[in-house]
Motif scaffolding. Structure first.
Motif, PDB file in Angstrom:
ATOM      1  N   ILE A   1       2.553   4.381  -9.407  1.00  0.00           N
ATOM      2  CA  ILE A   1       2.604   3.010  -8.906  1.00  0.00           C
ATOM      3  C   ILE A   1       1.187   2.555  -8.548  1.00  0.00           C
ATOM      4  O   ILE A   1       0.606   3.025  -7.576  1.00  0.00           O
ATOM      5  N   GLY A   2       0.663   1.668  -9.366  1.00  0.00           N
ATOM      6  CA  GLY A   2      -0.657   1.102  -9.112  1.00  0.00           C
ATOM      7  C   GLY A   2      -0.534  -0.267  -8.466  1.00  0.00           C
ATOM      8  O   GLY A   2       0.558  -0.719  -8.116  1.00  0.00           O
TER       9      GLY A   2
ATOM     10  N   ALA B   1       2.961  -2.392  -7.969  1.00  0.00           N
ATOM     11  CA  ALA B   1       3.356  -2.654  -6.579  1.00  0.00           C
ATOM     12  C   ALA B   1       3.520  -4.156  -6.353  1.00  0.00           C
ATOM     13  O   ALA B   1       4.473  -4.596  -5.692  1.00  0.00           O
ATOM     14  N   ARG B   2       2.635  -4.944  -6.921  1.00  0.00           N
ATOM     15  CA  ARG B   2       2.725  -6.406  -6.787  1.00  0.00           C
ATOM     16  C   ARG B   2       4.010  -6.924  -7.431  1.00  0.00           C
ATOM     17  O   ARG B   2       4.734  -7.737  -6.842  1.00  0.00           O
TER      18      ARG B   2
ATOM     19  N   ALA C   1       0.829  -1.206   0.000  1.00  0.00           N
ATOM     20  CA  ALA C   1       0.000   0.000   0.000  1.00  0.00           C
ATOM     21  C   ALA C   1       0.862   1.254   0.000  1.00  0.00           C
ATOM     22  O   ALA C   1       0.531   2.235  -0.642  1.00  0.00           O
ATOM     23  N   GLU C   2       1.985   1.200   0.724  1.00  0.00           N
ATOM     24  CA  GLU C   2       2.858   2.365   0.747  1.00  0.00           C
ATOM     25  C   GLU C   2       3.405   2.663  -0.645  1.00  0.00           C
ATOM     26  O   GLU C   2       3.476   3.807  -1.041  1.00  0.00           O
ATOM     27  N   LEU C   3       3.807   1.627  -1.364  1.00  0.00           N
ATOM     28  CA  LEU C   3       4.284   1.837  -2.730  1.00  0.00           C
ATOM     29  C   LEU C   3       3.211   2.492  -3.581  1.00  0.00           C
ATOM     30  O   LEU C   3       3.499   3.370  -4.389  1.00  0.00           O
ATOM     31  N   ARG C   4       1.977   2.076  -3.383  1.00  0.00           N
ATOM     32  CA  ARG C   4       0.880   2.627  -4.181  1.00  0.00           C
ATOM     33  C   ARG C   4       0.630   4.092  -3.876  1.00  0.00           C
ATOM     34  O   ARG C   4      -0.068   4.765  -4.638  1.00  0.00           O
ATOM     35  N   SER C   5       1.182   4.597  -2.789  1.00  0.00           N
ATOM     36  CA  SER C   5       1.032   6.016  -2.495  1.00  0.00           C
ATOM     37  C   SER C   5       1.952   6.860  -3.380  1.00  0.00           C
ATOM     38  O   SER C   5       1.798   8.072  -3.455  1.00  0.00           O
TER      39      SER C   5
ATOM     40  N   PRO D   1       8.557   2.484  -0.531  1.00  0.00           N
ATOM     41  CA  PRO D   1       9.126   3.595  -1.294  1.00  0.00           C
ATOM     42  C   PRO D   1      10.627   3.762  -1.064  1.00  0.00           C
ATOM     43  O   PRO D   1      11.380   4.033  -2.003  1.00  0.00           O
ATOM     44  N   ASP D   2      11.067   3.571   0.181  1.00  0.00           N
ATOM     45  CA  ASP D   2      12.500   3.696   0.466  1.00  0.00           C
ATOM     46  C   ASP D   2      13.319   2.670  -0.299  1.00  0.00           C
ATOM     47  O   ASP D   2      14.399   2.987  -0.816  1.00  0.00           O
TER      48      ASP D   2
END
Length: 86
Positions: free
Chosen positions: A10-11, A15-16, A2-6, A26-27
């Protein structure tokens, strides 16, 4: 994931795929950089294309993928072409 999707560009599916190659925050994406992340993705998901690389760079830079500077797009395209053996 979910963080990546923020992150911009990145959908759910991206993200998957990133999580499947060990990039699940994200980091971790910023640390890997767009080209390393793309390389890892390309090994596991050979069908991904240049637009994915642009999306990764845009996510890191917080830009829509189609707003990347021209010189950076050319660098990324050269990297993608190199991976494809061109």
């Amino acid at each position: 994931m979910a963080e990546l999707r923020s992150m911009r560009n990145i959908g759910r599916e991206m993200a998957r795929k990133l999580a499947a190659v060990g990039i699940d925050t994200p980091d971790k994406l910023r640390e890997a950089g767009s080209t390393e992340a793309f390389f890892r993705l390309k090994v596991v998901f050979p069908e991904i294309c240049l637009v994915h690389l642009y999306a990764l760079e845009g996510a890191i830079e917080d830009l829509d993928y189609n707003r990347l500077p021209e010189n950076r797009r050319l660098e990324l395209k050269a990297f993608s072409d190199q991976l494809r053996g061109r």
